[in-house]
Design an enzyme around this catalytic site. Sequence first.
Site, PDB file in Angstrom:
ATOM      1  CE  LYS A 125      -3.386  -1.796   5.379  1.00 60.88           C
ATOM      2  NZ  LYS A 125      -3.015  -1.864   6.766  1.00 60.88           N
ATOM      3  CE  LYS A 179       0.586  -2.160   4.215  1.00 62.97           C
ATOM      4  NZ  LYS A 179       0.524  -3.485   4.845  1.00 62.97           N
TER       5      LYS A 179
HETATM    6  N1  LIG Z   1       2.950  -8.272   7.801  1.00 61.76           N
HETATM    7  C1  LIG Z   1       1.237  -8.189   7.520  1.00 61.76           C
HETATM    8  O1  LIG Z   1       0.191  -8.868   8.135  1.00 61.76           O
HETATM    9  C2  LIG Z   1       0.843  -8.006   6.196  1.00 61.76           C
HETATM   10  C3  LIG Z   1       1.386  -7.204   5.404  1.00 61.76           C
HETATM   11  N2  LIG Z   1       1.483  -6.314   3.685  1.00 61.76           N
HETATM   12  C4  LIG Z   1       1.884  -6.155   2.738  1.00 61.76           C
HETATM   13  O2  LIG Z   1       3.008  -6.818   2.217  1.00 61.76           O
HETATM   14  C5  LIG Z   1       4.151  -6.910   2.203  1.00 61.76           C
HETATM   15  C6  LIG Z   1       4.598  -7.383   2.847  1.00 61.76           C
HETATM   16  O3  LIG Z   1       5.084  -7.409   4.548  1.00 61.76           O
HETATM   17  P1  LIG Z   1       5.597  -8.405   5.232  1.00 61.76           P
HETATM   18  O4  LIG Z   1       5.521  -9.291   4.316  1.00 61.76           O
HETATM   19  O5  LIG Z   1       5.454  -8.929   6.454  1.00 61.76           O
HETATM   20  O6  LIG Z   1       7.229  -7.732   5.498  1.00 61.76           O
HETATM   21  P2  LIG Z   1       8.380  -8.863   5.489  1.00 61.76           P
HETATM   22  O7  LIG Z   1       8.906  -7.630   6.268  1.00 61.76           O
HETATM   23  O8  LIG Z   1       8.366  -9.217   6.765  1.00 61.76           O
HETATM   24  O9  LIG Z   1       8.912  -9.759   4.441  1.00 61.76           O
HETATM   25  C7  LIG Z   1       9.465  -8.479   3.380  1.00 61.76           C
HETATM   26  C8  LIG Z   1      10.493  -9.656   2.943  1.00 61.76           C
HETATM   27  O10 LIG Z   1      11.548  -8.902   1.632  1.00 61.76           O
HETATM   28  C9  LIG Z   1      12.650  -9.020   2.004  1.00 61.76           C
HETATM   29  N3  LIG Z   1      12.947  -8.085   0.939  1.00 61.76           N
HETATM   30  C10 LIG Z   1      14.050  -6.682   1.140  1.00 61.76           C
HETATM   31  N4  LIG Z   1      13.834  -5.944   0.083  1.00 61.76           N
HETATM   32  C11 LIG Z   1      13.723  -7.248  -0.517  1.00 61.76           C
HETATM   33  C12 LIG Z   1      14.720  -7.276  -2.269  1.00 61.76           C
HETATM   34  N5  LIG Z   1      15.363  -6.112  -2.783  1.00 61.76           N
HETATM   35  N6  LIG Z   1      14.900  -8.138  -3.041  1.00 61.76           N
HETATM   36  C13 LIG Z   1      14.027  -9.275  -2.155  1.00 61.76           C
HETATM   37  N7  LIG Z   1      13.743  -9.163  -1.520  1.00 61.76           N
HETATM   38  C14 LIG Z   1      13.746  -8.233  -0.212  1.00 61.76           C
HETATM   39  C15 LIG Z   1      13.029  -8.780   3.524  1.00 61.76           C
HETATM   40  O11 LIG Z   1      14.370  -9.587   3.158  1.00 61.76           O
HETATM   41  C16 LIG Z   1      11.618  -9.671   3.919  1.00 61.76           C
HETATM   42  O12 LIG Z   1      12.112 -11.177   4.283  1.00 61.76           O
HETATM   43  C17 LIG Z   1       4.183  -5.288   2.478  1.00 61.76           C
HETATM   44  O13 LIG Z   1       4.421  -4.355   1.434  1.00 61.76           O
HETATM   45  C18 LIG Z   1       3.704  -5.190   3.423  1.00 61.76           C
HETATM   46  O14 LIG Z   1       3.035  -3.665   3.854  1.00 61.76           O
HETATM   47  C19 LIG Z   1      -0.134  -6.300   3.844  1.00 61.76           C
HETATM   48  C20 LIG Z   1      -0.310  -6.749   4.638  1.00 61.76           C
HETATM   49  C21 LIG Z   1      -0.999  -7.508   5.509  1.00 61.76           C
HETATM   50  N1  LIG Z   2       1.107  -3.579  10.235  1.00 64.15           N
HETATM   51  C1  LIG Z   2      -0.465  -3.832   8.931  1.00 64.15           C
HETATM   52  C2  LIG Z   2      -0.459  -4.822   8.661  1.00 64.15           C
HETATM   53  C3  LIG Z   2      -1.093  -5.205   7.445  1.00 64.15           C
HETATM   54  O1  LIG Z   2      -1.642  -4.231   6.027  1.00 64.15           O
HETATM   55  C4  LIG Z   2      -1.175  -3.401  10.441  1.00 64.15           C
HETATM   56  O2  LIG Z   2      -1.229  -3.807  11.242  1.00 64.15           O
HETATM   57  O3  LIG Z   2      -2.271  -3.596   9.795  1.00 64.15           O
END
Ligand SMILES: NC(=O)C1=CN([C@@H]2O[C@H](COP(=O)(O)OP(=O)(O)OC[C@H]3O[C@@H](n4cnc5c(N)ncnc54)[C@H](O)[C@@H]3O)[C@@H](O)[C@H]2O)C=CC1
Ligand SMILES: N[C@@H](CC=O)C(=O)O
Length: 439
Positions: free
Chosen positions: A212, A112
């Site tokens: 969002k 987002k």
């Molecule tokens: N965790 C949640 O509850 C939610 C997350 N999101 C979205 O989903 C996306 C991912 O979130 P998460 O999985 O929680 O984040 P996270 O931080 O757990 O995972 C992101 C991963 O991407 C890797 N990464 C960073 N730069 C990179 C690159 N250049 N090349 C390859 N890998 C790279 C990091 O090492 C990490 O493992 C974000 O945009 C977040 O806003 C959306 C809804 C809910």
């Molecule tokens: N950090 C966010 C994860 C999803 O967008 C949240 O807390 O809702």
Amino acid sequence: MSTSDTARADGVVRIALIGCGTVGSQVVRLLTEHGEDWAARSGAQLELVGIAVRDAAAERDPWVPRELLTEDVSGLIERTDVVVELIGGIEPARTLVLEALRGGRTVVTGNKALLAAHGPEVHAAVESGDADLYYEAAVAGAIPVVYGLRESLAGDNVVTVAGIVNGTTNYILDEMTMRGLSFDDALAQAQQLGYAEADPSSDIDGHDAAAKAAILASLAFHTRVGIDDVPVTGIRDVTVEDVTQARENGYVMKLLAVARRTPRRGRPAGIAVRVHPALVPETHPLAAVHGPFNAVVVEAESAGRLMFYGQGAGGVPTASAVLSDIVAAAGHAIRGGHAPRESTYAQLPLLGPEATPARTRVQISLADQPGTLAAVAGIYGEENVSIESVHQQRSDEGVARITITSHVATEAALERTVARLVAERSVEDVVSVSRVEGE
Ligand SMILES: NC(=O)C1=CN([C@@H]2O[C@H](COP(=O)(O)OP(=O)(O)OC[C@H]3O[C@@H](n4cnc5c(N)ncnc54)[C@H](O)[C@@H]3O)[C@@H](O)[C@H]2O)C=CC1
Ligand SMILES: N[C@@H](CC=O)C(=O)O
Ligand code: NA
């Protein structure tokens, strides 16, 4: 031959995953565990051809196939039909998403922050590359609210979207309200449970919710709204006393994203989008949204009130939204058709504080003497703010604690009212100013 031509020729949709963190790792698991279902539903064989990571040697969940890990992101994108971006943040996500879209590859993302900051550029790349963009996971995790607004309500006119769209802050406020936990302890728990963004200040300061809100408002009102269009107040300054007192008075404190279209009560046409903590009456459905759960209430002219409720954060629920987008993208790659494109034909103006409707509940300490309450009421009247109720809690040593709840006025008039209360001699202190929503 375009990427979808290749997919149509052999029935295989090649998927690249970029980022294998909280959400990405669960996407890998669901893709592999239920591959036959996804194939039956989309008509395509879904093949995960690679997982781009920053460090291929790092430890991973046991289901992540190590042979698919690569640090060569661009090389991976070139070999695929659908690119799933789950690294988050602006760069390098922006460059990679644009590269994929301009190359005609469909993108599925949960990002987002990227969409709210660079929406026009990303949507332009969709048009130029003849591919699609899916982002169900970007708003309210598993809850199908992007689909709901983009597709299910395409035949209606939305008037209001109001919701709890950040799981971390809802979890924190809920733990503070229900268990009296301190802000810091509740945040640490939210981080452990995988709800928080990599930088939790974007949750706490409301920027994640603002991103969002911008996406929801763009979809709801067919108008381009970016994150800079959303005034935001986070929950950093909310104390246990604030939430406790709210509860004692029949309210629950929630961080809300609110987007409204006017004309409403005679105000000019436009939209107002805001993120702020607000008091919600405990009888309102949003007051019953606990823990990391999200809920979005949509009011539309024909449909009336709809409520979307569910898990807005966490790896597994968010992966569900990503998978639904992957299955839809694969179906289109094989059978033809497209996801809906960006719709901005309405281009409604964004309303400033002079035209934005708002209500407040203000607590003041007031000298308990003849005429002081009349002076306060006079300020409200002169600023054209109608008072709904006045409640005097107690009077100690000649000082009364008064709570004034307004009717709907404009944001600007309410701000002027508070500034004048601060300057009023008989007002010893403006103890708190809270928004009220949902009545
Ligand atoms: N965790 C949640 O509850 C939610 C997350 N999101 C979205 O989903 C996306 C991912 O979130 P998460 O999985 O929680 O984040 P996270 O931080 O757990 O995972 C992101 C991963 O991407 C890797 N990464 C960073 N730069 C990179 C690159 N250049 N090349 C390859 N890998 C790279 C990091 O090492 C990490 O493992 C974000 O945009 C977040 O806003 C959306 C809804 C809910
Ligand atoms: N950090 C966010 C994860 C999803 O967008 C949240 O807390 O809702
Ligand atoms: Na969603």
